[in-house]
Design an enzyme around this catalytic site. Structure first.
Site, short mmCIF file in Angstrom:
data_model
loop_
_atom_site.label_atom_id
_atom_site.label_comp_id
_atom_site.label_asym_id
_atom_site.label_seq_id
_atom_site.Cartn_x
_atom_site.Cartn_y
_atom_site.Cartn_z
N THR A 13 0.83 -1.21 0.00
CA THR A 13 0.00 0.00 0.00
C THR A 13 0.87 1.26 0.00
OG1 THR A 13 -1.64 -1.21 1.28
CG2 THR A 13 -1.85 1.18 1.26
N LYS A 104 7.79 2.16 11.74
CA LYS A 104 7.85 2.63 13.14
C LYS A 104 8.52 1.65 14.08
CE LYS A 104 3.87 1.28 11.50
NZ LYS A 104 2.51 1.53 11.14
N LYS A 204 5.26 4.33 18.08
CA LYS A 204 5.14 5.72 17.64
C LYS A 204 5.35 6.68 18.82
CE LYS A 204 1.96 4.51 13.88
NZ LYS A 204 0.56 4.26 13.54
N1 HSE Z 1 -1.52 0.31 10.95
C1 HSE Z 1 -1.16 1.67 11.18
C2 HSE Z 1 -2.36 2.40 11.76
C3 HSE Z 1 -0.71 2.28 9.88
O1 HSE Z 1 -3.46 1.86 11.68
O2 HSE Z 1 -2.20 3.49 12.32
C4 HSE Z 1 -0.12 3.66 10.01
O3 HSE Z 1 1.05 3.65 10.81
#
Ligand code: HSE
Length: 331
Positions: A13, A104, A204
């Site tokens: 993606t 991340k 994050k």
């Molecule tokens: N899987 C992550 C989310 C994608 O849903 O935030 C973006 O970092």
């Protein structure tokens, strides 16, 4: 006019979104950089799969083919796994390439080492896409809050979790239905455990902590909980009381201590995150000069993530030296 040669690692993606954005915004990139940006190579997993990529682009399953290209300026990484991504990026830096990453988990573990290596090799690292999708939070912290003393950062940092909680409340969907919808939309990770158990938001938050405070809490001391215990009944009861569940990462500094929690929290209408719905993320920062700033925007998906990466592409080309706050962090 000279050309900036780019390699994209991964064509899922995010990788495909970056490729398409480089084509669709070629004119803007040339105008800002004074050079044409050209995707020279893409690292893929499966050679048999049909891909909508120009014939001039080298499609390879071997990273060494990319590393050995005669001309290469920037390596953009859009692979999920922590390994071998870290070693790919180290090699790219040592070869003299700027790197940009959306990973991340890898960056939370190895970001500091990559930044130090990049500094030694006089190249830049873009990692805007690692936190809060399309919201330009990293650059806001890196470039625009250098003098403010940050006291607290709160964030809805996982788009999938926020999407699921919203779908369960508004659409009366079950947890499983909402999760499949998040997967269909390309928001969730291939293995969504990291999304729903709070690990993605944890990584994050650790990246944000380093940018905001120059350090991280001890990872073992961080309270981390996902959204799997939040049932439709709990959401309904909260709604009756005018409250909503939000999955919130909170990082604060008190004295010399950094404290962080990542967990579902009930918020009322007065909270800046009450109306942050669906795949949206938000980051609210409290600092001593400006007070409170809240940034909100799409936290996951093809083009929001591509937006963060494409803006990083401009950043790494224009800023060979790391920003002052980062220089301080790496010494
Ligand atoms: N899987 C992550 C989310 C994608 O849903 O935030 C973006 O970092």
């Amino acid at each position: 006019m000279t050309v900036i040669k780019v390699a994209i690692l991964g064509f899922g993606t995010v990788g495909e979104g970056v490729y398409r954005t480089i084509q669709s915004h070629a004119e803007e990139l040339t105008a800002v950089l004074g050079k044409k940006v050209e995707v020279a190579a893409v690292l893929i997993k499966n050679k048999q799969k049909e891909r909508n990529v120009s014939e001039d682009v080298l499609l390879t399953t071997d990273f060494e083919d990319i590393l050995n290209m005669p001309e290469l300026d920037i390596v953009i990484e859009a692979i999920v796994d922590k390994d071998p991504t870290f070693s790919f990026l180290k090699k790219a830096i040592e070869r003299g390439c700027h790197i940009i990453t959306a990973n991340k988990e890898m960056f939370a573990h190895h970001g500091q080492e990559l930044l130090e290596l990049a500094e030694k090799n006089n190249v830049s690292v873009g990692f805007e896409a690692t936190v809060a999708g399309g919201i330009p939070v990293i650059q806001t912290f890196r470039q625009l809050l250098n003098i403010n003393r940050i006291q607290q950062v709160q964030g809805i940092l996982n788009g999938t979790s926020n999407f699921i909680l919203t779908e369960m409340r508004e659409g009366k969907q079950s947890f499983a239905e909402a999760l499949s919808l998040a997967q269909e939309n390309g928001f969730a990770e291939a293995d969504p455990t990291n999304d729903i158990e709070g690990y993605d938001a944890f990584y994050k938050a650790m990246i944000l902590s380093r940018i905001a405070f120059g350090e991280e809490p001890n990872w073992h001391d961080v309270e981390r909980e996902g959204i799997t215990a939040i049932t439709s009944e709990l959401i309904e009861k909260a709604e009756e009381l005018g409250l909503r569940y939000k999955h919130i990462a909170q990082i604060s500094k008190s004295g010399n201590q950094i404290k962080a929690t990542i967990k579902p929290v009930l918020v009322g209408k007065e909270h800046p995150f009450y109306h942050v719905e669906g795949v949206q993320n938000a980051v609210s920062v409290h600092s001593d000069i400006v007070g409170e700033i809240t940034l909100q925007g799409p936290g996951a998906g093809m083009f929001p993530t591509a937006s963060a990466i494409i803006e990083d592409l401009v950043y790494v080309c224009k800023n060979n030296a790391p920003a002052p706050r980062l220089t301080a962090l790496t010494t």
